[in-house]
Design an enzyme around this catalytic site. Structure first.
Site, PDB file in Angstrom:
ATOM      1  N   LYS A  79       0.854  -1.048   0.059  1.00 44.14           N
ATOM      2  CA  LYS A  79       0.178  -0.097   0.033  1.00 44.14           C
ATOM      3  C   LYS A  79       0.833   1.168   0.024  1.00 44.14           C
ATOM      4  O   LYS A  79       1.876   1.358   0.700  1.00 44.14           O
ATOM      5  CB  LYS A  79      -1.049  -0.041   1.312  1.00 44.14           C
ATOM      6  CG  LYS A  79      -1.806   1.095   1.342  1.00 44.14           C
ATOM      7  CD  LYS A  79      -2.569   0.990   2.667  1.00 44.14           C
ATOM      8  CE  LYS A  79      -3.386   2.259   2.722  1.00 44.14           C
ATOM      9  NZ  LYS A  79      -2.810   3.599   2.815  1.00 44.14           N
ATOM     10  N   ASP A  89      -1.968  -0.459  -4.157  1.00 45.56           N
ATOM     11  CA  ASP A  89      -3.039  -0.006  -4.004  1.00 45.56           C
ATOM     12  C   ASP A  89      -4.062   0.451  -5.151  1.00 45.56           C
ATOM     13  O   ASP A  89      -4.990   1.276  -5.020  1.00 45.56           O
ATOM     14  CB  ASP A  89      -3.402   0.583  -2.421  1.00 45.56           C
ATOM     15  CG  ASP A  89      -2.321   1.823  -2.348  1.00 45.56           C
ATOM     16  OD1 ASP A  89      -1.750   2.130  -3.462  1.00 45.56           O
ATOM     17  OD2 ASP A  89      -2.464   2.554  -1.515  1.00 45.56           O
TER      18      ASP A  89
END
Length: 266
Positions: free
Chosen positions: A12, A127
């Protein structure tokens, strides 16, 4: 090890991929010829290796479209690590993954991947659902994948999605790097996650203020605090990854199962 080890590190945004990549590269540079390719549009992967932000491939192509050579796009950093940033478009304009596609094609054309390299590390945003970010795996530029995560919900949610992408692309998952944020039961949460998705934890990096202190000066912990315990942990992580020969096909959770897993700890 004669064959070039080609790894992609996903996670992420903001989870510490760039910090992890740059410190692994710095640690391995003592024994290996290393190339780092930043595939994040922020283009900050190599800042702590070089001591400054370097021009991205997309920036260079805007200025000089013809007769490019390796010296135009590769900058040497700490430990003679070769550094490249793919770059991305201005915010709100175009596809961020396009820079990765353009960069890979140019590096291949210039013969960079045919150089005498021991280790190639890709730092890839994890992400964003975009074909460009799948390029290192889809086009076989990377042979193995490692996921950086903390024990936080969104970080693990992204990690689970990355596992779905790895499975779809038939990639090799080498393990999870737990980049700790200091939350309750963090290591237990990440260990359970790794077990469920059919992989292992290959390294644990505790939260440490030395990381921020080094980054303020645009340096890795390996360079700024070489005798610290944190530097030793990065060296150990680099060795674990470089010597790893065990890979798994991930078994990502469905959304409902992920929710049940996470609630179990809260």
């Amino acid at each position: 090890m004669s064959k070039t080890k080609k790894i992609a590190i996903y996670g992420k945004g903001g989870i510490g991929k760039s910090t992890t990549v740059s410190n692994i590269a710095a640690a391995r540079s003592k024994d290996s010829e290393v190339l780092v390719i930043g595939c994040d549009p922020k283009a900050d992967t190599t800042r702590t290796l070089v001591g400054r932000r370097i021009p991205t491939i997309l920036d260079i192509l805007k200025l000089k479209k013809k007769d490019l050579n390796q010296e135009d796009i590769i900058v040497k950093g700490f430990g003679d690590v070769k550094c490249v940033e793919s770059g991305g478009p201005e915010p709100g304009v175009g596809c961020a993954g396009r820079g990765v596609i353009v960069a890979m094609n140019l590096l291949e054309r210039l013969g960079v991947f045919k150089e005498n390299l021991d280790l190639i590390i890709y730092d890839v945003l994890g992400d964003v659902v975009c074909g460009g970010f799948a390029v290192p795996l889809r086009e076989n530029f990377a042979d193995e994948v490692y996921i950086v995560t903390s024990g936080e919900y969104m970080s693990l949610y992204a990690a689970n999605n990355i596992c779905k992408g790895i499975k779809k692309l038939k990639g090799n998952l080498g393990g999870i790097i737990c980049n700790c944020r200091g939350i309750e039961n963090e290591l237990e949460i990440v260990e359970e996650f790794a077990k469920i998705v059919n992989t292992k934890i290959i390294g644990v990096m505790p939260r440490n203020e030395l990381v921020q202190k080094a980054e303020i000066e645009a340096k890795t912990v390996i360079e700024k605090f070489p005798d610290s315990e944190q530097a030793e942990l990065y060296i150990e992580l680099g060795e674990n990854i470089y010597n790893n020969q065990k890979f798994d096909i991930p078994k990502p959770m469905e959304v409902d199962d992920f929710e049940k897993f996470f609630r179990k700890f809260h």
